[in-house]
Scaffold this motif. Structure first.
Motif, PDB file in Angstrom:
ATOM      1  N   PRO A  43       0.618  -1.272  -0.034  1.00 27.65           N
ATOM      2  CA  PRO A  43       0.162  -0.171  -0.051  1.00 27.65           C
ATOM      3  C   PRO A  43       0.773   1.329   0.145  1.00 27.65           C
ATOM      4  CG  PRO A  43      -0.210  -1.366   2.285  1.00 27.65           C
ATOM      5  CD  PRO A  43       0.650  -2.159   1.330  1.00 27.65           C
ATOM      6  N   LYS A  44       2.114   1.223   0.372  1.00 28.42           N
ATOM      7  CA  LYS A  44       2.958   2.311   0.492  1.00 28.42           C
ATOM      8  C   LYS A  44       4.126   2.204  -0.218  1.00 28.42           C
ATOM      9  CE  LYS A  44       5.411   4.098   4.185  1.00 28.42           C
ATOM     10  NZ  LYS A  44       5.678   4.315   5.567  1.00 28.42           N
ATOM     11  N   LYS A  45       4.696   2.832  -1.030  1.00 28.69           N
ATOM     12  CA  LYS A  45       5.912   2.371  -1.845  1.00 28.69           C
ATOM     13  C   LYS A  45       7.254   2.660  -1.174  1.00 28.69           C
ATOM     14  CE  LYS A  45       3.614   1.453  -5.470  1.00 28.69           C
ATOM     15  NZ  LYS A  45       3.294   0.007  -5.383  1.00 28.69           N
ATOM     16  N   MET A  46       8.331   2.014  -1.238  1.00 29.61           N
ATOM     17  CA  MET A  46       9.552   1.926  -0.607  1.00 29.61           C
ATOM     18  C   MET A  46      10.507   1.686  -1.523  1.00 29.61           C
ATOM     19  SD  MET A  46       9.521  -1.146   2.041  1.00 29.61           S
ATOM     20  CE  MET A  46       7.704  -0.853   2.636  1.00 29.61           C
ATOM     21  N   MET A  47      12.030   1.925  -1.156  1.00 31.79           N
ATOM     22  CA  MET A  47      12.899   1.340  -1.986  1.00 31.79           C
ATOM     23  C   MET A  47      12.951   0.100  -1.991  1.00 31.79           C
ATOM     24  SD  MET A  47      15.985   4.263  -1.086  1.00 31.79           S
ATOM     25  CE  MET A  47      16.960   3.025  -0.602  1.00 31.79           C
ATOM     26  N   TYR A  48      13.586  -0.769  -2.917  1.00 37.16           N
ATOM     27  CA  TYR A  48      13.512  -2.215  -2.887  1.00 37.16           C
ATOM     28  C   TYR A  48      14.745  -2.693  -2.106  1.00 37.16           C
ATOM     29  CZ  TYR A  48      13.278  -7.018  -4.721  1.00 37.16           C
ATOM     30  OH  TYR A  48      13.147  -8.474  -4.711  1.00 37.16           O
ATOM     31  N   GLN A  49      15.687  -1.982  -1.650  1.00 38.74           N
ATOM     32  CA  GLN A  49      16.505  -2.476  -0.861  1.00 38.74           C
ATOM     33  C   GLN A  49      16.087  -2.276   0.578  1.00 38.74           C
ATOM     34  OE1 GLN A  49      19.977   0.227  -0.007  1.00 38.74           O
ATOM     35  NE2 GLN A  49      21.452  -1.275   0.613  1.00 38.74           N
ATOM     36  N   THR A  50      15.328  -1.393   0.931  1.00 37.67           N
ATOM     37  CA  THR A  50      14.650  -1.221   2.292  1.00 37.67           C
ATOM     38  C   THR A  50      13.793  -2.299   2.382  1.00 37.67           C
ATOM     39  OG1 THR A  50      14.910   1.115   2.074  1.00 37.67           O
ATOM     40  CG2 THR A  50      13.342   0.243   3.643  1.00 37.67           C
ATOM     41  N   TYR A  51      13.097  -2.669   1.455  1.00 35.53           N
ATOM     42  CA  TYR A  51      12.050  -3.906   1.559  1.00 35.53           C
ATOM     43  C   TYR A  51      12.778  -5.229   1.481  1.00 35.53           C
ATOM     44  CZ  TYR A  51       8.965  -7.511  -0.425  1.00 35.53           C
ATOM     45  OH  TYR A  51       8.290  -8.518  -0.925  1.00 35.53           O
ATOM     46  N   CYS A  52      13.947  -5.352   0.928  1.00 38.57           N
ATOM     47  CA  CYS A  52      14.700  -6.536   1.022  1.00 38.57           C
ATOM     48  C   CYS A  52      15.282  -6.673   2.511  1.00 38.57           C
ATOM     49  CB  CYS A  52      15.775  -6.628  -0.027  1.00 38.57           C
ATOM     50  SG  CYS A  52      15.078  -6.879  -1.584  1.00 38.57           S
ATOM     51  N   VAL A  53      15.482  -5.513   3.385  1.00 35.02           N
ATOM     52  CA  VAL A  53      15.987  -5.757   4.560  1.00 35.02           C
ATOM     53  C   VAL A  53      14.931  -5.985   5.413  1.00 35.02           C
ATOM     54  CG1 VAL A  53      16.903  -4.263   6.389  1.00 35.02           C
ATOM     55  CG2 VAL A  53      17.601  -3.759   4.217  1.00 35.02           C
ATOM     56  N   ILE A  54      13.744  -5.843   5.087  1.00 36.54           N
ATOM     57  CA  ILE A  54      12.486  -6.255   6.108  1.00 36.54           C
ATOM     58  C   ILE A  54      12.402  -7.478   5.823  1.00 36.54           C
ATOM     59  CG2 ILE A  54      10.007  -5.873   6.288  1.00 36.54           C
ATOM     60  CD1 ILE A  54      10.485  -2.906   5.502  1.00 36.54           C
ATOM     61  N   ILE A  55      12.389  -8.044   4.480  1.00 37.08           N
ATOM     62  CA  ILE A  55      12.012  -9.436   4.354  1.00 37.08           C
ATOM     63  C   ILE A  55      13.083 -10.337   4.945  1.00 37.08           C
ATOM     64  CG2 ILE A  55      11.946 -11.096   2.246  1.00 37.08           C
ATOM     65  CD1 ILE A  55       9.443  -9.483   2.602  1.00 37.08           C
ATOM     66  N   ASP A  56      14.375  -9.913   4.657  1.00 33.89           N
ATOM     67  CA  ASP A  56      15.671 -10.824   5.523  1.00 33.89           C
ATOM     68  C   ASP A  56      15.188 -10.716   6.912  1.00 33.89           C
ATOM     69  OD1 ASP A  56      16.752 -11.036   2.804  1.00 33.89           O
ATOM     70  OD2 ASP A  56      18.155  -9.460   3.334  1.00 33.89           O
ATOM     71  N   TYR A  57      14.812  -9.595   7.448  1.00 33.99           N
ATOM     72  CA  TYR A  57      14.416  -9.680   8.775  1.00 33.99           C
ATOM     73  C   TYR A  57      13.535 -10.480   9.442  1.00 33.99           C
ATOM     74  CZ  TYR A  57      12.060  -8.402  13.248  1.00 33.99           C
ATOM     75  OH  TYR A  57      11.405  -8.495  14.436  1.00 33.99           O
ATOM     76  N   LEU A  58      12.361 -10.825   8.452  1.00 31.78           N
ATOM     77  CA  LEU A  58      11.265 -11.555   8.721  1.00 31.78           C
ATOM     78  C   LEU A  58      11.616 -13.332   8.573  1.00 31.78           C
ATOM     79  CD1 LEU A  58       8.468  -9.360   7.314  1.00 31.78           C
ATOM     80  CD2 LEU A  58       9.061  -9.591   9.644  1.00 31.78           C
ATOM     81  N   LEU A  59      12.175 -13.327   7.522  1.00 34.00           N
ATOM     82  CA  LEU A  59      12.790 -14.607   7.177  1.00 34.00           C
ATOM     83  C   LEU A  59      13.659 -15.239   8.392  1.00 34.00           C
ATOM     84  CD1 LEU A  59      13.475 -14.469   3.390  1.00 34.00           C
ATOM     85  CD2 LEU A  59      11.461 -15.832   4.578  1.00 34.00           C
ATOM     86  N   GLU A  60      14.644 -14.416   8.812  1.00 33.10           N
ATOM     87  CA  GLU A  60      15.609 -14.753   9.787  1.00 33.10           C
ATOM     88  C   GLU A  60      14.857 -15.017  11.321  1.00 33.10           C
ATOM     89  OE1 GLU A  60      18.828 -11.880  10.088  1.00 33.10           O
ATOM     90  OE2 GLU A  60      19.368 -12.413   7.809  1.00 33.10           O
ATOM     91  N   SER A  61      13.950 -14.179  11.473  1.00 34.63           N
ATOM     92  CA  SER A  61      13.094 -14.108  12.843  1.00 34.63           C
ATOM     93  C   SER A  61      11.969 -15.368  12.544  1.00 34.63           C
ATOM     94  CB  SER A  61      12.497 -12.757  13.163  1.00 34.63           C
ATOM     95  OG  SER A  61      11.418 -12.488  12.195  1.00 34.63           O
ATOM     96  N   ASN A  62      11.963 -16.131  11.817  1.00 31.08           N
ATOM     97  CA  ASN A  62      10.911 -17.090  11.356  1.00 31.08           C
ATOM     98  C   ASN A  62       9.584 -16.809  11.542  1.00 31.08           C
ATOM     99  OD1 ASN A  62      12.948 -19.163  11.122  1.00 31.08           O
ATOM    100  ND2 ASN A  62      13.304 -19.009  13.424  1.00 31.08           N
ATOM    101  N   LYS A  63       9.063 -15.495  11.378  1.00 31.46           N
ATOM    102  CA  LYS A  63       7.714 -14.844  11.219  1.00 31.46           C
ATOM    103  C   LYS A  63       7.146 -15.146  10.089  1.00 31.46           C
ATOM    104  CE  LYS A  63       8.149 -11.072  14.534  1.00 31.46           C
ATOM    105  NZ  LYS A  63       7.582  -9.603  14.602  1.00 31.46           N
ATOM    106  N   MET A  64       8.350 -15.547   8.909  1.00 32.53           N
ATOM    107  CA  MET A  64       7.431 -16.089   7.681  1.00 32.53           C
ATOM    108  C   MET A  64       8.428 -16.984   6.872  1.00 32.53           C
ATOM    109  SD  MET A  64       7.902 -12.768   5.035  1.00 32.53           S
ATOM    110  CE  MET A  64       9.385 -12.773   4.156  1.00 32.53           C
ATOM    111  N   VAL A  65       8.274 -17.691   5.967  1.00 33.31           N
ATOM    112  CA  VAL A  65       9.069 -18.443   5.372  1.00 33.31           C
ATOM    113  C   VAL A  65       8.631 -18.243   3.491  1.00 33.31           C
ATOM    114  CG1 VAL A  65       9.070 -20.142   6.966  1.00 33.31           C
ATOM    115  CG2 VAL A  65       7.364 -20.547   5.286  1.00 33.31           C
TER     116      VAL A  65
END
Length: 93
Positions: A43-65
């Motif tokens: 719903p809100k645009k962001m830089m792809y690099q910032t998005y990738c940092v968030i995705i890496d965090y969520l994967l590493e914390s096992n909140k998603m797979v």
């Protein structure tokens, strides 16, 4: 995923409200989008690099797979964790 010895240089750290927005979107659309498509539908645009940092965090914390087909699936279930923590027969090691 990044280990402690392998760190990427991050130019911009995401804000908490941005992380939460991505979390909520993934929860609502769990299993619907692959990584790039999910970013395009946020719903809100962001830089792809910032998005990738968030995705890496969520994967590493096992909140998603990431499923075998590349879709992102939300896995974090706080109610289930609470249920296990209340069970006297289980302990955390």
């Amino acid at each position: 995923m990044l280990g402690t010895s392998e760190k990427k240089k991050v130019l911009h750290q995401p804000k908490l409200d941005t992380i939460r927005m991505v979390e909520y979107f993934i929860k609502e659309h769990s299993g619907e989008y692959k990584k790039r498509a999910l970013w395009e539908h946020l719903p809100k645009k962001m830089m792809y690099q910032t998005y990738c940092v968030i995705i890496d965090y969520l994967l590493e914390s096992n909140k998603m797979v990431m499923a075998s087909d590349g879709t992102l699936v939300w896995t974090w279930n706080p109610e289930l964790v609470k249920k296990y923590l209340e069970n006297e027969n289980l302990m955390i090691r």
